[in-house]
Design a protein around this motif. Structure first.
Motif, mmCIF file in Angstrom:
data_model
loop_
_atom_site.group_PDB
_atom_site.id
_atom_site.type_symbol
_atom_site.label_atom_id
_atom_site.label_comp_id
_atom_site.label_asym_id
_atom_site.label_seq_id
_atom_site.Cartn_x
_atom_site.Cartn_y
_atom_site.Cartn_z
ATOM 1 N N MET A 24 0.889 -1.206 -0.028
ATOM 2 C CA MET A 24 0.069 -0.029 0.092
ATOM 3 C C MET A 24 0.829 1.077 0.015
ATOM 4 O O MET A 24 1.814 1.268 0.601
ATOM 5 C CB MET A 24 -0.905 -0.082 1.205
ATOM 6 C CG MET A 24 -2.124 -1.189 1.337
ATOM 7 S SD MET A 24 -2.906 -0.890 2.774
ATOM 8 C CE MET A 24 -1.767 -1.129 3.994
ATOM 9 N N ALA A 68 -2.061 5.556 1.893
ATOM 10 C CA ALA A 68 -3.318 4.715 2.013
ATOM 11 C C ALA A 68 -4.252 5.024 3.076
ATOM 12 O O ALA A 68 -3.793 5.052 4.311
ATOM 13 C CB ALA A 68 -3.196 3.295 1.824
ATOM 14 N N ASN A 93 -6.596 0.548 -1.894
ATOM 15 C CA ASN A 93 -6.512 1.359 -3.031
ATOM 16 C C ASN A 93 -6.327 0.064 -4.398
ATOM 17 O O ASN A 93 -7.097 0.289 -5.315
ATOM 18 C CB ASN A 93 -5.351 2.208 -3.293
ATOM 19 C CG ASN A 93 -5.411 3.085 -4.480
ATOM 20 O OD1 ASN A 93 -6.401 3.821 -4.565
ATOM 21 N ND2 ASN A 93 -4.480 3.104 -5.429
ATOM 22 N N HIS A 135 -12.940 3.036 -13.362
ATOM 23 C CA HIS A 135 -11.747 3.007 -12.837
ATOM 24 C C HIS A 135 -10.622 2.777 -13.909
ATOM 25 O O HIS A 135 -10.989 1.940 -15.000
ATOM 26 C CB HIS A 135 -11.525 1.978 -11.625
ATOM 27 C CG HIS A 135 -12.322 2.188 -10.529
ATOM 28 N ND1 HIS A 135 -12.372 2.587 -9.273
ATOM 29 C CD2 HIS A 135 -13.631 1.784 -10.463
ATOM 30 C CE1 HIS A 135 -12.973 2.728 -8.738
ATOM 31 N NE2 HIS A 135 -14.150 2.020 -9.024
ATOM 32 N N ASP A 183 -0.517 3.491 -11.048
ATOM 33 C CA ASP A 183 -1.356 4.034 -10.246
ATOM 34 C C ASP A 183 -2.870 3.868 -10.720
ATOM 35 O O ASP A 183 -3.340 4.080 -11.775
ATOM 36 C CB ASP A 183 -0.988 5.649 -10.148
ATOM 37 C CG ASP A 183 0.240 5.740 -9.241
ATOM 38 O OD1 ASP A 183 0.633 4.847 -8.687
ATOM 39 O OD2 ASP A 183 1.061 6.645 -9.712
ATOM 40 N N HIS A 217 -6.729 4.874 -10.365
ATOM 41 C CA HIS A 217 -7.604 6.296 -10.408
ATOM 42 C C HIS A 217 -9.107 5.589 -10.535
ATOM 43 O O HIS A 217 -9.538 4.748 -11.168
ATOM 44 C CB HIS A 217 -7.235 7.243 -11.356
ATOM 45 C CG HIS A 217 -6.083 7.624 -11.406
ATOM 46 N ND1 HIS A 217 -5.218 8.513 -10.617
ATOM 47 C CD2 HIS A 217 -4.871 6.802 -12.106
ATOM 48 C CE1 HIS A 217 -4.056 8.681 -10.759
ATOM 49 N NE2 HIS A 217 -3.632 7.634 -11.542
#
Length: 457
Positions: A322, A326, A345, A403, A410, A412
């Motif tokens: 993480m 986070a 995440n 998403h 990464d 999002h």
């Protein structure tokens, strides 16, 4: 000297499997996974007929009642159609199609909220209005029962559906009770109230209420924060913000507020959850971000603090690494399998607290309101819901449920399709960008250009 007896005239010894009684006992002991009985039914017609008989299915459910398998979870996030309120928790061949758990409210499903899932039944409450109702639904058969909420019910935030049959009977054909909890009062003076509905009498009990000393901020926060309750013996417990716990004793018909462990004071609501210990005592779980672990306390009335430390569970080997910023969440607990739902995440993970085995279920979000559902699925006995291919009301393009992963790895989201379309039109995305929904995993991602062309997307 007589020769050997012809094969056609030899008396064959009967097999135990030729008798339905021992065969029924054998099949009853198959694992209660969704694939067990369908696979056994492929042996021959007699096995298929026995495995599909109503009497055998009742016996099978009673035999495995204490270990009903987790099929998935329902959630209160609007992701489109009525078949998008359920996420399966198992891999094939035990994965139950989400379409079989299509909301019984049809096109009005967005006006209904889940309050509880227990003993094979689901409890929902309708939207605020003059005809507020609660709905008890059996997704396996499609059976449902709807009743108006008590006339004086205020802002209902907690609920539970409970079976009265014990471990010796089949919940599916047994009476049930519904517990509703609501809050009444002003900014400075609040009371919590509850009532119990009985399916046998088709009536609500008298209202039980008690004055609370909760700070106004607790109730304001709790308006947008719901977690399912935990059943311990005859009492149901719900976690409130600021480490407070609401207890309702179904036998004494009493309400009370208790405090969580001292060390939980000030912990974020979404990083805590009520659980059961191995011996079915009330437990309190809290995610420790710095240690990547879960601290577990158990209720201890002999301790002056009311709680004692139970165990610490490290999760660094169960979860992906993480980022430092986070904010993980504990979103649910499955009582039968002693498994907890953890969101980070990277996605929503189910972790079995004894074996420490984990698996990713879907992307999820940090405040995902989820309600684990366990039951006995049999494809020939499962109920069917009315077809409703698309959700109506909010345009699908405006729902924040998509998403994506950037070139640096990464993640999002969630974003609406309208927002993604606009960013793509402005040249922010490559042509091969892939997206997935909140109730899916990254492995199920599709090209953004394909998602934009999908019906009901």
């Amino acid at each position: 000297m007589a020769g050997p007896e012809p094969i056609g005239h030899r008396p064959w010894l009967s097999s135990p499997l030729d008798d339905d009684d021992p065969l029924s006992e054998i099949l009853r002991r198959l694992p209660p996974r969704p694939s067990s009985l369908p696979q056994a039914s492929l042996v021959c017609k007699r096995w298929r007929d026995l495995a599909a008989s109503p009497q055998f299915l009742r016996d099978f459910r009673v035999f495995h009642r204490a270990a009903a398998p987790l099929l998935g979870f329902f959630h209160n996030t609007n992701l489109g159609g009525p078949d998008r309120r359920f996420v399966a928790a198992a891999d094939p061949p035990d994965r139950v199609p989400a379409a079989l758990f299509r909301m019984p409210c049809g096109r009005n499903h967005k006006e209904w909220k889940f309050l509880d899932c227990r003993h094979g039944r689901v409890l929902l409450i309708g939207s605020v209005g003059p005809r507020r109702e609660v709905l008890v639904w059996d997704p396996m058969t499609g059976a449902r029962r709807c009743t108006p909420v008590p006339p004086d019910a205020g802002d209902v935030r907690q609920g539970a559906v409970l079976c009265s049959c014990g471990l010796a009977r089949d919940c599916r054909s047994s009476p049930f009770r519904v517990v509703l909890v609501w809050w009444i009062g002003t900014t400075q003076h609040w009371r919590v109230a509850a009532a119990i509905y009985s399916s046998e009498s088709d009536a609500w009990s008298h209202v039980i209420s008690v004055e609370t000393q909760l700070a106004p901020t607790v109730l304001v926060t709790q308006r947008n924060a719901r977690k399912p309750g935990v059943l311990v013996g005859d009492a149901v417990y719900w976690l409130l913000p600021e480490s407070r716990i609401l207890e309702f004793d179904t036998v004494r018909r009493s309400l009370s507020l208790i405090s969580g462990p001292v060390h939980s004071a000030g912990s974020p609501y979404w990083q805590s959850h009520l659980v059961l210990t191995e011996v079915k005592e009330l437990g309190y779980a809290m995610f420790m971000v710095t240690e990547v672990s879960i601290k577990l306390w158990k209720r201890d009335t002999g301790n002056a603090a009311g709680w004692s430390m139970h165990r610490s569970v490290r999760l660094d080997k169960c979860l992906p690494r993480m980022p430092m910023q986070a904010k993980p969440s504990l979103l649910g607990f499955h009582e039968e399998s002693n498994a907890i739902f953890v969101w980070i995440n990277a996605g929503l993970f189910l972790i079995q607290l004894e074996s420490m085995q984990s698996r990713m279920l879907c992307q999820g979000v940090g405040d995902f309101e989820i309600y684990p559902f366990s039951g006995f699925y049999h494809r020939d006995a499962a109920g069917t819901q009315a077809d409703d291919a698309c959700s109506h009301g909010l345009p699908i393009a405006t729902l924040t449920m998509w998403h994506y992963e950037d070139p640096e790895g990464d993640l999002h989201g969630p974003f609406s399709m309208a927002m993604l379309h606009r960013w793509r039109s402005n040249g922010f995305f490559p042509e091969d960008l892939r997206v997935w929904r909140t109730d899916e995993t990254k492995e199920q991602a599709v090209l953004l250009t394909d998602a934009m062309r999908m019906p009901c997307y």
